[in-house]
Structure formats: C-alpha cells, structure tokens
Write an enzyme that holds these catalytic residues in place. Sequence first.
Site, PDB file in Angstrom:
ATOM      1  N   ILE A   1       0.852  -1.209   0.000  1.00 29.50           N
ATOM      2  CA  ILE A   1       0.000   0.000   0.000  1.00 29.50           C
ATOM      3  C   ILE A   1       0.881   1.251   0.000  1.00 29.50           C
ATOM      4  O   ILE A   1       0.599   2.227  -0.706  1.00 29.50           O
ATOM      5  CB  ILE A   1      -0.970  -0.017   1.209  1.00 29.50           C
ATOM      6  CG1 ILE A   1      -1.770  -1.334   1.215  1.00 29.50           C
ATOM      7  CG2 ILE A   1      -1.925   1.175   1.136  1.00 29.50           C
ATOM      8  CD1 ILE A   1      -2.636  -1.536   2.449  1.00 29.50           C
TER       9      ILE A   1
ATOM     10  N   TYR B   1      -1.855  -9.741  15.922  1.00 31.29           N
ATOM     11  CA  TYR B   1      -1.749  -8.674  14.915  1.00 31.29           C
ATOM     12  C   TYR B   1      -2.845  -7.631  15.151  1.00 31.29           C
ATOM     13  O   TYR B   1      -2.582  -6.420  15.265  1.00 31.29           O
ATOM     14  CB  TYR B   1      -1.856  -9.248  13.488  1.00 31.29           C
ATOM     15  CG  TYR B   1      -2.128  -8.165  12.464  1.00 31.29           C
ATOM     16  CD1 TYR B   1      -1.139  -7.237  12.140  1.00 31.29           C
ATOM     17  CD2 TYR B   1      -3.376  -8.043  11.847  1.00 31.29           C
ATOM     18  CE1 TYR B   1      -1.398  -6.212  11.237  1.00 31.29           C
ATOM     19  CE2 TYR B   1      -3.636  -7.032  10.948  1.00 31.29           C
ATOM     20  CZ  TYR B   1      -2.650  -6.121  10.638  1.00 31.29           C
ATOM     21  OH  TYR B   1      -2.909  -5.108   9.752  1.00 31.29           O
TER      22      TYR B   1
ATOM     23  N   ASN C   1      -2.844 -13.857   1.878  1.00 31.76           N
ATOM     24  CA  ASN C   1      -4.083 -13.217   1.422  1.00 31.76           C
ATOM     25  C   ASN C   1      -4.615 -13.858   0.145  1.00 31.76           C
ATOM     26  O   ASN C   1      -3.862 -14.408  -0.654  1.00 31.76           O
ATOM     27  CB  ASN C   1      -3.873 -11.718   1.212  1.00 31.76           C
ATOM     28  CG  ASN C   1      -3.580 -10.990   2.510  1.00 31.76           C
ATOM     29  OD1 ASN C   1      -2.503 -10.437   2.686  1.00 31.76           O
ATOM     30  ND2 ASN C   1      -4.501 -11.015   3.442  1.00 31.76           N
TER      31      ASN C   1
HETATM   32  P1  NAD Z   1       3.566  -4.512   3.452  1.00 29.35           P
HETATM   33  O1  NAD Z   1       4.183  -5.566   4.291  1.00 29.35           O
HETATM   34  O2  NAD Z   1       3.571  -4.694   1.981  1.00 29.35           O
HETATM   35  O3  NAD Z   1       4.234  -3.087   3.783  1.00 29.35           O
HETATM   36  C1  NAD Z   1       4.776  -2.768   5.056  1.00 29.35           C
HETATM   37  C2  NAD Z   1       6.147  -2.141   4.821  1.00 29.35           C
HETATM   38  O4  NAD Z   1       6.696  -1.782   6.098  1.00 29.35           O
HETATM   39  C3  NAD Z   1       7.135  -3.104   4.163  1.00 29.35           C
HETATM   40  O5  NAD Z   1       7.811  -2.455   3.102  1.00 29.35           O
HETATM   41  C4  NAD Z   1       8.103  -3.480   5.283  1.00 29.35           C
HETATM   42  O6  NAD Z   1       9.394  -3.761   4.797  1.00 29.35           O
HETATM   43  C5  NAD Z   1       8.049  -2.226   6.142  1.00 29.35           C
HETATM   44  N1  NAD Z   1       8.380  -2.441   7.564  1.00 29.35           N
HETATM   45  C6  NAD Z   1       7.913  -3.427   8.378  1.00 29.35           C
HETATM   46  N2  NAD Z   1       8.451  -3.289   9.607  1.00 29.35           N
HETATM   47  C7  NAD Z   1       9.251  -2.192   9.569  1.00 29.35           C
HETATM   48  C8  NAD Z   1      10.070  -1.531  10.526  1.00 29.35           C
HETATM   49  N3  NAD Z   1      10.190  -1.997  11.793  1.00 29.35           N
HETATM   50  N4  NAD Z   1      10.771  -0.438  10.145  1.00 29.35           N
HETATM   51  C9  NAD Z   1      10.669   0.038   8.870  1.00 29.35           C
HETATM   52  N5  NAD Z   1       9.914  -0.545   7.928  1.00 29.35           N
HETATM   53  C10 NAD Z   1       9.198  -1.650   8.269  1.00 29.35           C
HETATM   54  O7  NAD Z   1       2.076  -4.305   3.980  1.00 29.35           O
HETATM   55  P2  NAD Z   1       0.870  -3.492   3.334  1.00 29.35           P
HETATM   56  O8  NAD Z   1      -0.135  -4.465   2.834  1.00 29.35           O
HETATM   57  O9  NAD Z   1       1.388  -2.455   2.423  1.00 29.35           O
HETATM   58  O10 NAD Z   1       0.268  -2.847   4.647  1.00 29.35           O
HETATM   59  C11 NAD Z   1       0.591  -1.519   5.035  1.00 29.35           C
HETATM   60  C12 NAD Z   1      -0.094  -1.204   6.351  1.00 29.35           C
HETATM   61  O11 NAD Z   1      -1.491  -1.379   6.193  1.00 29.35           O
HETATM   62  C13 NAD Z   1       0.317  -2.101   7.508  1.00 29.35           C
HETATM   63  O12 NAD Z   1       0.381  -1.302   8.666  1.00 29.35           O
HETATM   64  C14 NAD Z   1      -0.807  -3.109   7.605  1.00 29.35           C
HETATM   65  O13 NAD Z   1      -0.944  -3.592   8.920  1.00 29.35           O
HETATM   66  C15 NAD Z   1      -1.985  -2.243   7.203  1.00 29.35           C
HETATM   67  N6  NAD Z   1      -3.101  -3.007   6.631  1.00 29.35           N
HETATM   68  C16 NAD Z   1      -2.911  -3.779   5.521  1.00 29.35           C
HETATM   69  C17 NAD Z   1      -3.978  -4.490   4.983  1.00 29.35           C
HETATM   70  C18 NAD Z   1      -3.807  -5.395   3.797  1.00 29.35           C
HETATM   71  O14 NAD Z   1      -4.676  -6.239   3.566  1.00 29.35           O
HETATM   72  N7  NAD Z   1      -2.760  -5.258   2.992  1.00 29.35           N
HETATM   73  C19 NAD Z   1      -5.248  -4.398   5.581  1.00 29.35           C
HETATM   74  C20 NAD Z   1      -5.403  -3.590   6.703  1.00 29.35           C
HETATM   75  C21 NAD Z   1      -4.322  -2.886   7.222  1.00 29.35           C
HETATM   76  C1  WQD Z   2      -9.938 -13.486   2.522  1.00 28.61           C
HETATM   77  C2  WQD Z   2     -10.839 -14.698   2.425  1.00 28.61           C
HETATM   78  C3  WQD Z   2     -10.026 -16.616   3.617  1.00 28.61           C
HETATM   79  C4  WQD Z   2      -6.459 -17.330   1.264  1.00 28.61           C
HETATM   80  C5  WQD Z   2      -6.707 -10.382   6.521  1.00 28.61           C
HETATM   81  C6  WQD Z   2      -6.457  -9.738   7.830  1.00 28.61           C
HETATM   82  C7  WQD Z   2      -6.944  -8.315   7.814  1.00 28.61           C
HETATM   83  C8  WQD Z   2      -6.386  -7.557   6.637  1.00 28.61           C
HETATM   84  C9  WQD Z   2      -6.678  -8.259   5.367  1.00 28.61           C
HETATM   85  C10 WQD Z   2      -4.268  -6.640   7.395  1.00 28.61           C
HETATM   86  C11 WQD Z   2     -10.978 -15.431   3.750  1.00 28.61           C
HETATM   87  C12 WQD Z   2     -10.064 -16.887   2.131  1.00 28.61           C
HETATM   88  C13 WQD Z   2      -7.649 -16.795   1.757  1.00 28.61           C
HETATM   89  C14 WQD Z   2      -6.490 -18.605   0.630  1.00 28.61           C
HETATM   90  C15 WQD Z   2      -8.884 -18.695   0.981  1.00 28.61           C
HETATM   91  N1  WQD Z   2      -4.957  -7.452   6.707  1.00 28.61           N
HETATM   92  N2  WQD Z   2      -8.823 -17.468   1.620  1.00 28.61           N
HETATM   93  N3  WQD Z   2      -7.705 -19.226   0.497  1.00 28.61           N
HETATM   94  O1  WQD Z   2      -8.513 -12.934   6.355  1.00 28.61           O
HETATM   95  O2  WQD Z   2     -10.212 -11.309   5.403  1.00 28.61           O
HETATM   96  O3  WQD Z   2      -8.114 -10.451   6.318  1.00 28.61           O
HETATM   97  O4  WQD Z   2      -6.148  -9.596   5.471  1.00 28.61           O
HETATM   98  O5  WQD Z   2      -4.665  -5.863   8.209  1.00 28.61           O
HETATM   99  O6  WQD Z   2      -6.513  -7.744   8.998  1.00 28.61           O
HETATM  100  O7  WQD Z   2      -7.138 -10.437   8.845  1.00 28.61           O
HETATM  101  O8  WQD Z   2      -8.056 -11.680   4.186  1.00 28.61           O
HETATM  102  O9  WQD Z   2      -7.131 -12.262   2.003  1.00 28.61           O
HETATM  103  O10 WQD Z   2      -6.431 -13.629   4.027  1.00 28.61           O
HETATM  104  O11 WQD Z   2      -8.734 -13.861   3.163  1.00 28.61           O
HETATM  105  O12 WQD Z   2      -9.926 -19.304   0.852  1.00 28.61           O
HETATM  106  O13 WQD Z   2      -5.450 -19.130   0.205  1.00 28.61           O
HETATM  107  O14 WQD Z   2     -10.236 -15.626   1.517  1.00 28.61           O
HETATM  108  O15 WQD Z   2     -10.423 -17.743   4.333  1.00 28.61           O
HETATM  109  O16 WQD Z   2     -12.284 -15.893   3.848  1.00 28.61           O
HETATM  110  P1  WQD Z   2      -8.787 -11.695   5.634  1.00 28.61           P
HETATM  111  P2  WQD Z   2      -7.488 -12.857   3.310  1.00 28.61           P
END
Ligand code: NAD
Ligand code: WQD
Length: 345
Positions: free
Chosen positions: A20, A157, A207
């Site tokens: 992101i 988490y 994911n």
């Molecule tokens: P990502 O792992 O791709 O990006 C996180 C980045 O932070 C990475 O580049 C990693 O190298 C860096 N990082 C981790 N620990 C660090 C540290 N101690 N110091 C410096 N850099 C560090 O994850 P993302 O999917 O881009 O997620 C970004 C944010 O959004 C996270 O806080 C995550 O919890 C939150 N989030 C993500 C999702 C999702 O589904 N992708 C959903 C909800 C919330």
């Molecule tokens: C989506 C759906 C799985 C993989 C997580 C975190 C949430 C946020 C987003 C960071 C679920 C199903 C998945 C697979 C499957 N991340 N699935 N086969 O669990 O909704 O959310 O990621 O903050 O905090 O909890 O996302 O993409 O893992 O799963 O069937 O190989 O797909 O069971 O129903 P989730 P997901």
Amino acid sequence: MARSEPVPSTVLVTGGAGFIGSHACVELLDHGYEVIVVDDYSNSTPQVLARVERIAGRFVGAVYELDIRDRRALSAVFHRHSVDAVVHFAAHKSVSRSTRTPAEYYDTNVGGTTALLHTMHEHGVSRLVFSSTCSVYGDADDGRLDEATPPRPTNPYAASKWLCEQILADVCRRLPEYTVMCLRYFNPAGAHPSGLLGEDPLGEPDNLMPYVAQVAVGRRERLRVFGDDYPTADGTAVRDYVHVMDTVHAHRVALDHLVDGPGMHVYNLGLGRGRSVLEVVAAFSEACGRPVPYVVAPRRPGDVAELVADVSAVERAWGWRPTQNLADMCRDAWRFQRLNPHGYA
Ligand code: NAD
Ligand code: WQD
C-alpha cells in the site's frame, strides 16, 4: 471548509516500499507532495521505489533504510527534513505469523508506533495518518461494521493495531495540537494500472488475491478455498475488497483534512460490498481468461463468515467513496502478475 493553514507538503511515509505504501507514494508524488520514505525492507525490496519514481516521473525526496524502532536513525531523518506530516504504514501484517510470534508483532507494530510518536514529538510534528485494519473488529457479529462497533481483536496482529489506536487516541486527548487520521482498511487488493506496482508478498501469500494471482500465472498449482460451509449465499466467506488505488486516494484526502482540526478521527475504508471467495475466483478467472483451479479445504482457524464495511462515515466527512469494483481489482492484479510473474525479483 475554509482552511487557515496550507495542507502538509513534505510527507514522511513509513513502510513506503510495501504494497500500500508504494502506491501511496505514487499518489502523493502525482499530487505535488515531497515524499520521504523510511523502510527496513523486511517485507519489500528497494527496487519498488525506482518503479514508483518511473510511474510518477518524479523522484522520491529521500529514501532511508532503517527500522522505525531505531529512534536515533529516525530522529536523524526528522533533523534532515522539515516533515509536515507522517503516513505510517510500517508494520508486520500476517495474522497467522502473529499467533506464532506475538512478541515480534507487539514489538514492531506497537513499539514502532511509539518510537515514531516519540520522534515526532521531539521534532514538533503532530500530524499522522495511521494504517489500521478491519481485523480490530474481530469476530463481531456478522453484518455491516461501522466505526462504533466495539473492537474485539482475536489475534496478536489485530490486538497490536488496536493497542496503537488506543495509544494514538490518548496522545490526542492529552496533546491538543495532535491530529490523527486512523484508517481501518478492509481488504485492499488490485494494483497500479501501469502494471509496474502490485502486491508481491515474500513467501507463500496469506491473502486471497495474491494467492489467486500466483495460481493464475502458474506459480502455484491451485487455490485452497478455506471452507464452503459458512452461512453465506455460496457457503464461502465474504469480505469487503477495496482497490488499492481507492485506498491510497483516501490517504491523500486524509492528508488534506489533517488541517481541519485536532483530535483522532477513525474511518473504515472498504467498498461497502461483500464478495465471497468463489466470487473472487470467478472474477479473477474472467480477468485472466481461464479458470483458476481450486479445491475446497477446511476452514482457516480464526476466519469469520462475513466482514463488510459501513463506509458512510468517511463519505459524509470527506466525500471519499471508492470508484473501482472487484472486476477492476482482478484486472489490475492480473496485469501486474502477468507482467511480473516472479514479482519484483
Ligand atoms: P507490506 O508488508 O507490503 O508493507 C509494510 C512495509 O513496512 C514493508 O515495506 C516493510 O518492509 C516495512 N516495515 C515493516 N516493519 C518495519 C520496521 N520496523 N521499520 C521500517 N519498515 C518496516 O504491507 P501493506 O499491505 O502495504 O500494509 C501496510 C499497512 O497497512 C500495515 O500497517 C498493515 O498492517 C496495514 N493493513 C494492511 C492491509 C492489507 O490487507 N494489505 C489491511 C489492513 C491494514
Ligand atoms: C480473505 C478470504 C479466507 C487465502 C486479513 C487480515 C486483515 C487484513 C486483510 C491486514 C478469507 C479466504 C484466503 C487462501 C482462501 N490485513 N482465503 N484461500 O482474512 O479477510 O483479512 O487480510 O490488516 O486484517 O485479517 O483476508 O485475504 O487472508 O482472506 O480461501 O489461500 O479468503 O479464508 O475468507 P482476511 P485474506
């Protein structure tokens, strides 16, 4: 709304090389912000930032390889740059790994956030956009989740993010100059339309969308659909997938609104529409032009039947609303995977 102060212009992006964060850097560069990135590359690679600059046609102001828990290194960055606001993405995000190494998750996610807050305070920076997650709601009752739904995190988490939210709320209560926009993302998916940036997790994806994409490109044999006996229309679990470009657009809007007034503001970011695992598989098969093979496997421990956002609060507050649907997310995720079958490697 009339504004007395200009919007922040130099933005420090923690975790700017991540999924992101990298898309957010493009969005901010495209809109005239100076962008400073810190990342320890624990879940990303430096090559990503060259792609960010290629897409934006502008350079990132500076990139620092550092761990945000290293306050000395972080403080040196604030010394060197006049930071107006911080967008804080850096964190560990795997739910399953957090259950195996909880201390690591609290250390990075909570310790990283407090180190950042401490350093911001030292340097007089009081504007922050924070990445939270729908997983703070935990196993809330099925249905639409609004921001008033009481958090019930069910894994380290989610608990680490909820702790960060509580710390940030307390800071805002005690220090009236602070403004924090706390964004609870549901399931960001998709990729930049250029095909240069996307989701490239290290190792086996947790994911759904990156897993499906790797199956579609032939890197993995088949998807395991975790459970088809949920009380949903087709028996598979329902989630709220939101395009990563819509997600990062909301961050730019959040930055614009940091000047509206102090305090902590919490908003859901989702599409407001639930889609089942099998609907995602069908949409991706349509996007890539062939069926994505799958088998039904047992439910994944900790999964719930349905998580769908109520996104009316953010729309009321900022007029933000997502513009892209599941087919758009699959199209863009597929373009990235097809053009980069082995990711950024
Ligand atoms: P990502 O792992 O791709 O990006 C996180 C980045 O932070 C990475 O580049 C990693 O190298 C860096 N990082 C981790 N620990 C660090 C540290 N101690 N110091 C410096 N850099 C560090 O994850 P993302 O999917 O881009 O997620 C970004 C944010 O959004 C996270 O806080 C995550 O919890 C939150 N989030 C993500 C999702 C999702 O589904 N992708 C959903 C909800 C919330
Ligand atoms: C989506 C759906 C799985 C993989 C997580 C975190 C949430 C946020 C987003 C960071 C679920 C199903 C998945 C697979 C499957 N991340 N699935 N086969 O669990 O909704 O959310 O990621 O903050 O905090 O909890 O996302 O993409 O893992 O799963 O069937 O190989 O797909 O069971 O129903 P989730 P997901």
